[in-house]
Design a protein around this motif. Structure first.
Motif, PDB file in Angstrom:
ATOM      1  N   ARG A  77       0.819  -1.219   0.000  1.00  0.00           N
ATOM      2  CA  ARG A  77       0.000   0.000   0.000  1.00  0.00           C
ATOM      3  C   ARG A  77       0.851   1.266   0.000  1.00  0.00           C
ATOM      4  O   ARG A  77       0.325   2.369  -0.139  1.00  0.00           O
ATOM      5  CB  ARG A  77      -0.915   0.034   1.240  1.00  0.00           C
ATOM      6  CG  ARG A  77      -1.765  -1.206   1.418  1.00  0.00           C
ATOM      7  CD  ARG A  77      -2.948  -1.220   0.478  1.00  0.00           C
ATOM      8  NE  ARG A  77      -3.670  -2.490   0.549  1.00  0.00           N
ATOM      9  CZ  ARG A  77      -4.481  -2.959  -0.396  1.00  0.00           C
ATOM     10  NH1 ARG A  77      -4.680  -2.251  -1.504  1.00  0.00           N
ATOM     11  NH2 ARG A  77      -5.088  -4.110  -0.255  1.00  0.00           N
ATOM     12  N   LEU A  78       2.154   1.115   0.196  1.00  0.00           N
ATOM     13  CA  LEU A  78       3.019   2.292   0.333  1.00  0.00           C
ATOM     14  C   LEU A  78       3.937   2.520  -0.861  1.00  0.00           C
ATOM     15  O   LEU A  78       4.695   3.478  -0.893  1.00  0.00           O
ATOM     16  CB  LEU A  78       3.870   2.165   1.607  1.00  0.00           C
ATOM     17  CG  LEU A  78       3.081   2.018   2.911  1.00  0.00           C
ATOM     18  CD1 LEU A  78       4.028   1.705   4.063  1.00  0.00           C
ATOM     19  CD2 LEU A  78       2.297   3.293   3.216  1.00  0.00           C
ATOM     20  N   GLY A  79       3.871   1.617  -1.826  1.00  0.00           N
ATOM     21  CA  GLY A  79       4.749   1.791  -2.973  1.00  0.00           C
ATOM     22  C   GLY A  79       4.272   0.956  -4.139  1.00  0.00           C
ATOM     23  O   GLY A  79       3.309   0.186  -4.023  1.00  0.00           O
ATOM     24  N   THR A  80       4.952   1.112  -5.273  1.00  0.00           N
ATOM     25  CA  THR A  80       4.452   0.489  -6.500  1.00  0.00           C
ATOM     26  C   THR A  80       5.007  -0.919  -6.746  1.00  0.00           C
ATOM     27  O   THR A  80       4.576  -1.593  -7.667  1.00  0.00           O
ATOM     28  CB  THR A  80       4.781   1.392  -7.711  1.00  0.00           C
ATOM     29  OG1 THR A  80       6.173   1.717  -7.669  1.00  0.00           O
ATOM     30  CG2 THR A  80       3.961   2.670  -7.664  1.00  0.00           C
ATOM     31  N   ALA A  81       5.982  -1.364  -5.950  1.00  0.00           N
ATOM     32  CA  ALA A  81       6.536  -2.709  -6.141  1.00  0.00           C
ATOM     33  C   ALA A  81       5.796  -3.699  -5.248  1.00  0.00           C
ATOM     34  O   ALA A  81       5.853  -3.588  -4.025  1.00  0.00           O
ATOM     35  CB  ALA A  81       8.027  -2.709  -5.798  1.00  0.00           C
TER      36      ALA A  81
END
Lengths: 416, 416
Positions: free
Chosen positions: B131-135
């Motif tokens: 939920r905190l990044g695209t990976a």
């Protein structure tokens, strides 16, 4: 030449201690052309250490082992190394003498038997004299390979690497030159940066490797290569840097390798132009000041700082008017700017940074959302601020605020 | 169940970045009964990653991989994992949707193709939603083993461990209970402590392991055990603690596991008794304040601090009389005590700590030897100080001074 670092200690495997030794060793060995192939952390357990030594011996030329050399019963590295080499422990008189000297200078009680036993080393090893502690380092050669065992206490290990291991390795091996240049870049995300420099990246020669290192609002771009012709490598990498800089000229903040870090770029520039700095922190709690004061030479430009954590201390210590706080709240552009301005006056500095915000997890003396931070810069002639929201993870908010404050200051001092 | 952590990234092997992820993962996994057998750091290089995966698969039940999942070309972990499992990458729509949401909230520019491609994952894997990044994280099962791939960005990795990995692992495995209790001990060296508790240590049951963890003037003593009967283990370890405490009653500072650290012991006690703290730092440069302010809840007891790095700021900000500095020098008991006393008054706190010293490498505004540090404590009724010499390594001097200041404060607030 390639090396493996084996760090030994249950404290690493249960997450009680962060392994900071490996990165220091890797950095120092890189400087003399030794590449680290792998870092392996294992438990204080005989069979596991023996297996790790054997695996590493097959993979690399140089095996560097840290940890497990203390005087207490949980430290088993020395015995295990002796077993690995079918060797026995013998007393080394020069080591014993060193232990006695250290004991006399620093401890002054009677030398204990467990400490005398630290002078026992494998008969096939040469001691590496540890001037800062009672556990000696050890150097063991086997065929063309070298095994080096060092204490895990960081400052003892560091001194042994610099004064014993590095000179001995450069004597023994003819190593290639390893070159890293790291560009510090501000204000661009990883993929936006990648898109901007794509044409350049695609045209990079095969032997120059590029890495992207994102870190809380700061990006680093590293070029790496190695070979035996130092001058040629330096020239080639410089050519690539000259080509990429025009793409990022507004975001480029300096070279990490030469300057060390953004705060060092700032420190050097302030020292050079003879200007001084003061810092007023609220939500960053002393972290901005610490980024400067861990480096020596800070007294040349750093006048000092205040951590005005409570609202009352912003009034008492920094003379921020209570009416201003009542009107705009303690987390506001007005208060950040007053803090910066008043810190400048209080410390009689040329520049001042101020932070005020809410790092969370709960709201403090203000209604501002968790993650809201105002950062202000004051100079003799002006004061200005910016508002940010750094999300809702406390440490991320603090670290992003510190990075952003440094970025704003960097831009300010290089304005002219 | 046993696990191995594989951290991927050239930045670790060249010493540019310290691996802090492994210790977090190890700590969290220990809490659910998963032991870490080994931590392995390898390069961003396909054959090396494949070899590490294969080695780990033979050693452990659970393999946790971090790093190399970014959108740029130097990140090859995902492709390499697919190859390891003879698998191909397919687009996961839930991941793509998550990427689009994050992009809309935080970036607001057009979504780039490289970021859309982050929604490609091996067909045999299940995504772990980041939920905190695209990976995305990935979970792959093979026979009885689990492979978990996570991004290397610490706060993204942490959220995935806590909210995705831990619940899934506890669902899948019935793990033993792992118990660590760590006693914080002040004022005794490693071998002196070992000698003092030798009889107790020799009588420890086989299944309870003891470790000594020295750290710049502070010692930690860790008892570890594991098994399926949580209550029995807790009772047994508590019995051993009850036996050892009488040997170290004057030096015992609390339990690291429950309190977190010495500063947390202090923080809890101050909050409990409703008293407040101010800090005046010179040579420690903000590091004492930062030890408190990184933890949430500091605003309950921490009034604030000053870093009066220059002599002039000691006079201007802390009102240390110039005559006192002229008479005794800026590194002196008198100045340390004046700093503590005046910080107490300035911040209207119940306790104040002050440090003044010379961290080196060169002498500053004083003739005091490098390593000389005075630490003072002020309360509403008294002020006192102690002199130390912490050697000539800058960071060691700073860190020892911070530890010693915390020790003195700890003793002061628990006096009654």
């Amino acid at each position: 030449m390639i090396a493996e670092i084996i760090t030994i200690g249950d404290e690493l495997l249960i997450g009680q201690v962060i392994d900071t030794n490996s990165s220091f060793i890797a950095k120092q060995l890189n400087k003399i052309g030794v590449s680290i192939y792998q870092i392996t952390s294992v438990q204080d357990e005989k069979s596991h250490i023996l297996q790790a030594l054997s695996d590493a011996e097959h993979r690399v030329d140089i095996v560097i082992i840290t940890g497990g050399l203390g005087p207490t019963k949980d430290d088993i590295t020395k015995k295990t190394i002796a077993e690995y080499f079918n060797d026995s422990l013998v007393r080394d008189d020069s080591v014993l003498q060193n232990i006695e000297t250290i004991w006399k200078q620093h401890v002054r009680t009677t030398l204990l038997q467990v400490n005398k036993d630290q002078a026992l080393i494998p008969s096939k090893s040469k001691p590496l004299m540890n001037r800062l502690g009672t556990a000696p380092g050890m150097w063991i050669e086997k065929a063309e390979k070298v095994f080096i065992s060092l204490p895990g206490v960081p400052y003892e290990m560091k001194a042994l690497i610099d004064y014993e291991v590095i000179p001995k390795l450069t004597d023994k091996y003819h190593c290639p030159f390893i070159l890293h240049r790291t560009l510090m870049v501000y204000g661009l995300g990883e993929s936006a940066l990648a898109e901007r420099i794509e044409a350049w990246e695609d045209a990079l020669p095969e032997h120059i490797k590029l890495a992207y290192l994102p870190n809380l609002g700061q990006m680093r771009l590293r070029l790496s290569t190695k070979g035996f012709d130092e001058q040629k490598l330096k020239r080639e990498v410089q050519e690539q840097i000259d080509k990429v800089l025009p793409y990022i000229k507004d975001e480029f903040a300096g070279f990490e390798d030469e300057e060390g870090s953004v705060e060092m770029v700032i420190a050097k520039q302030l020292t050079k132009i003879g200007k001084t700095l003061a810092i007023a922190e609220s939500c960053t709690g002393g972290a901005v000041a610490e980024r400067f004061t861990v480096h020596s030479g800070a007294s040349a430009y750093f006048k000092g700082g205040v951590v005005t954590y409570s609202t009352q201390s912003k009034i008492n210590v920094l003379q921020v008017p209570k009416s201003l706080i009542d009107q705009y709240s303690v987390v506001s552009a007005q208060v950040a700017e007053a803090m910066a301005k008043n810190a400048l006056d209080l410390f009689q500095s040329d520049y001042a940074i101020a932070t005020t915000g809410n790092a969370g997890p709960t709201k403090g003396d203000s209604d501002a959302d968790v993650g809201t931070v105002f950062i202000a810069i004051a100079t003799k002639t002006q004061v200005y601020s910016q508002e940010f929201n750094f999300g809702n993870l406390r440490l991320k908010v603090i670290n992003k605020a510190v990075n952003k404050a440094l970025e704003m200051l960097l831009k300010e001092i290089f304005k002219n």
